[in-house]
Design an enzyme around this catalytic site. Structure first.
Site, PDB file in Angstrom:
ATOM      1  N   GLY A 191       0.821  -1.196   0.000  1.00 31.27           N
ATOM      2  CA  GLY A 191       0.000   0.000   0.000  1.00 31.27           C
ATOM      3  C   GLY A 191       0.855   1.246   0.000  1.00 31.27           C
ATOM      4  O   GLY A 191       1.999   1.238  -0.459  1.00 31.27           O
ATOM      5  N   SER A 192       0.313   2.329   0.522  1.00 31.45           N
ATOM      6  CA  SER A 192       0.986   3.625   0.485  1.00 31.45           C
ATOM      7  C   SER A 192       2.033   3.745   1.593  1.00 31.45           C
ATOM      8  O   SER A 192       1.925   3.087   2.636  1.00 31.45           O
ATOM      9  CB  SER A 192      -0.037   4.749   0.638  1.00 31.45           C
ATOM     10  OG  SER A 192      -0.568   4.760   1.960  1.00 31.45           O
ATOM     11  N   PRO A 193       3.042   4.608   1.388  1.00 27.89           N
ATOM     12  CA  PRO A 193       4.027   4.840   2.451  1.00 27.89           C
ATOM     13  C   PRO A 193       3.396   5.360   3.735  1.00 27.89           C
ATOM     14  O   PRO A 193       3.826   4.992   4.830  1.00 27.89           O
ATOM     15  CB  PRO A 193       4.966   5.883   1.826  1.00 27.89           C
ATOM     16  CG  PRO A 193       4.854   5.647   0.354  1.00 27.89           C
ATOM     17  CD  PRO A 193       3.424   5.261   0.122  1.00 27.89           C
ATOM     18  N   VAL A 195       0.390   4.728   5.058  1.00 26.04           N
ATOM     19  CA  VAL A 195      -0.211   3.630   5.806  1.00 26.04           C
ATOM     20  C   VAL A 195       0.870   2.630   6.226  1.00 26.04           C
ATOM     21  O   VAL A 195       0.783   2.015   7.290  1.00 26.04           O
ATOM     22  CB  VAL A 195      -1.312   2.932   4.978  1.00 26.04           C
ATOM     23  CG1 VAL A 195      -1.931   1.784   5.769  1.00 26.04           C
ATOM     24  CG2 VAL A 195      -2.393   3.931   4.584  1.00 26.04           C
ATOM     25  N   GLY A 196       1.897   2.491   5.414  1.00 28.30           N
ATOM     26  CA  GLY A 196       3.004   1.608   5.760  1.00 28.30           C
ATOM     27  C   GLY A 196       3.647   1.991   7.086  1.00 28.30           C
ATOM     28  O   GLY A 196       4.048   1.129   7.878  1.00 28.30           O
ATOM     29  N   GLU A 213       5.608  -3.336   0.943  1.00 31.31           N
ATOM     30  CA  GLU A 213       5.710  -3.006  -0.477  1.00 31.31           C
ATOM     31  C   GLU A 213       4.911  -1.726  -0.686  1.00 31.31           C
ATOM     32  O   GLU A 213       3.688  -1.737  -0.679  1.00 31.31           O
ATOM     33  CB  GLU A 213       5.189  -4.151  -1.341  1.00 31.31           C
ATOM     34  CG  GLU A 213       6.098  -5.368  -1.284  1.00 31.31           C
ATOM     35  CD  GLU A 213       5.844  -6.353  -2.409  1.00 31.31           C
ATOM     36  OE1 GLU A 213       4.873  -6.172  -3.162  1.00 31.31           O
ATOM     37  OE2 GLU A 213       6.620  -7.318  -2.521  1.00 31.31           O
ATOM     38  N   CYS A 247       1.653   0.525  -8.772  1.00 30.98           N
ATOM     39  CA  CYS A 247       2.692   1.126  -7.924  1.00 30.98           C
ATOM     40  C   CYS A 247       4.025   1.268  -8.647  1.00 30.98           C
ATOM     41  O   CYS A 247       4.853   2.094  -8.258  1.00 30.98           O
ATOM     42  CB  CYS A 247       2.869   0.319  -6.644  1.00 30.98           C
ATOM     43  SG  CYS A 247       3.362  -1.396  -6.905  1.00 30.98           S
TER      44      CYS A 247
END
Length: 469
Positions: A191-193, A195-196, A213, A247
């Site tokens: 997902g997104s940085p 949320v990461g 990822e 992505c």
């Protein structure tokens, strides 16, 4: 939505079962992978229908971007799993004479897979292939933004695995938060940085290892020696595949000023040849996907309007349709860093084009940003290619190729820092769900000379011995 008690119940059953799964041999794990493969191969139409219902994904793109990737990963794992599971012998250094050393890959244990909406089948099940190969139970939380594909993933899992080994949990962000509070041994998030970071923070509470990822702005550098016609087609296919919701899609182009106009003209021709060869309008093409939801659609409109208001030039034609979430390919020139399209990951069919005069300018520009998930180099000049590779950092780098790194199980796939932590694909995915346990065994001799008391003579001998290690 699954409540916290139900989540804990499923997790508890998997934790009780993890030792049995961990002790399973290669043939048992391979049998599960074969069963998964056969289910997918016998339900291709259902997979294509699910992704089309969610965001108009063409059947060909579902097969290429979801099923081919999965089947290739499964086949590669089946072929190599027995070898991966065997202890790996490593040599002994001179100071370890008399011992033998092995690396045993043991399963980490209960795993959580949180997958996104853009490739809702592949990104849910590809990590599962690695988890099953490593001998880990797993809970999968697919995206609620693609409900049909998420239900398909749930049906796949329930027809292939027992719930005390693999379970799919449907729900929204609250469900994901509930899962993240459980003491998993490993978390695999795509997902997104932004949320990461939250996932990593939650994992830290239980000291769980993570594979993240993420994404970022993946550049395409096009020098003056590149085959412009071929490069234009490659970039357009990579950018507008899945309507840009990838992505590893090219996020912006850095092109040598001498071939900028030629590249833009070539991309415009490529768009028409791929999506409107009969001149009936790209909106009528069965090969062009839609934006996943209204929120993402409005975000992209905001990005485009912001760029145009700040002086960008729209090189392509087409009008977005909010009713069908059709967003036409948009190539932008005359862009600047003040625009949102150059600050944020676009994740849609907007492609900014910037020019440079010296290759060092392009390299410096890429290095001024966060390290990208992918870097695409288009050139026929070996010196230029080597210069970019040696002076930049990225998760993967491709030369005169696009997108296909994700489907190559021989290569590690993943980012660097803000674009990702850890790797997937093939053996690299197997290792993410495994603990590499070092095992040393003394075969002969003794180490009594290392025991105290230590004489001055012994210390002198140690000092001299350092030179011979």
């Amino acid at each position: 939505m699954t409540n916290s008690d139900e989540l804990l119940n499923i997790f508890t059953k998997q934790r009780k079962n993890q030792r049995r799964i961990a002790q399973s041999g290669p043939q048992e794990r391979i049998a599960k992978l074969k069963k998964l493969r056969e289910y997918l191969l016998s339900h291709i139409d259902e997979a294509c229908e699910a992704t089309h219902l969610d965001f108009g994904k063409p059947a060909a793109e579902t097969i290429i971007g979801e099923l081919m990737v999965l089947i290739s990963e499964i086949n590669f794992s089946i072929k190599n799993l027995k070898r991966w599971m065997q202890p790996e012998r490593v040599p002994a250094t001179i100071s370890m004479i008399g011992t033998s050393s092995l690396i045993h890959y043991e399963p980490k244990g209960c795993s959580l897979i949180i997958s996104p909406w853009n490739y809702p089948i592949a990104l849910a099940l590809k990590p599962l292939v690695s988890a099953v190969s490593a001998g880990c139970p797993a809970m999968i939380k697919p995206s609620e933004l693609t409900p049909h594909a998420s239900v398909f993933v749930k049906q796949v899992v329930e027809n292939v695995f027992d719930a005390d080994e693999v379970a799919v949990i449907l729900g929204d962000a609250d469900t994901a938060s509930g899962l993240l509070r459980l003491p998993f041994n490993h978390i695999f998030f795509t997902g997104s940085p932004a949320v990461g970071k939250l996932v990593m923070k939650a994992a830290a509470e239980n000291l769980a290892s993570v594979t993240l990822e993420l994404g970022g702005k993946s550049p395409s550098i096009v020098d003056e020696t590149a085959n412009i016609a071929a490069t234009a087609r490659r970039i357009c296919w990579a950018k507008f595949f899945n309507n840009g919701q990838t992505c590893i899609a090219p996020d912006y182009i850095l092109v040598h000023e001498s071939v900028k106009e030629k590249l833009i003209a070539g991309m415009k021709e490529a768009i028409i040849s791929m999506y409107d060869p009969q001149e009936k309008g790209i909106e009528n093409s069965r090969d062009y996907a839609r934006i996943v939801n209204e929120k993402q659609f409005e975000r992209l409109l905001t990005y485009l309007d912001d760029a145009l208001e700040k002086g960008a030039l729209l090189e392509t034609e087409g009008i977005a349709n909010d009713k069908t979430r059709y967003f036409p390919p948009a190539i932008l020139s005359n862009v600047s860093d003040s625009m949102k399209v150059m600050k944020e990951e676009i994740f849609g069919p907007i492609l900014p084009v910037m020019s440079y005069s010296e290759l060092s300018e392009a390299i410096d520009y890429v290095n001024s940003k966060s390290k990208p998930l992918a870097l695409y180099i288009h050139s026929d000049n070996r010196k230029n290619i080597d210069s970019i590779l040696q002076n930049s950092s990225s998760g993967n780098a491709l030369v005169n190729e696009v997108l296909t790194q994700f489907g190559n199980p021989e290569l590690p796939f993943g980012g660097v820092n803000t674009s990702g932590i850890g790797k997937s694909n093939g053996f690299f995915g197997f290792k993410e769900f495994s603990n590499a346990k070092g095992v040393m065994r003394r075969r002969f001799g003794t180490m009594k000379f290392l025991y105290p008391p230590y004489s001055d003579r012994f210390v002198s001998w140690l000092r001299k011995g350092l030179r011979y290690l």
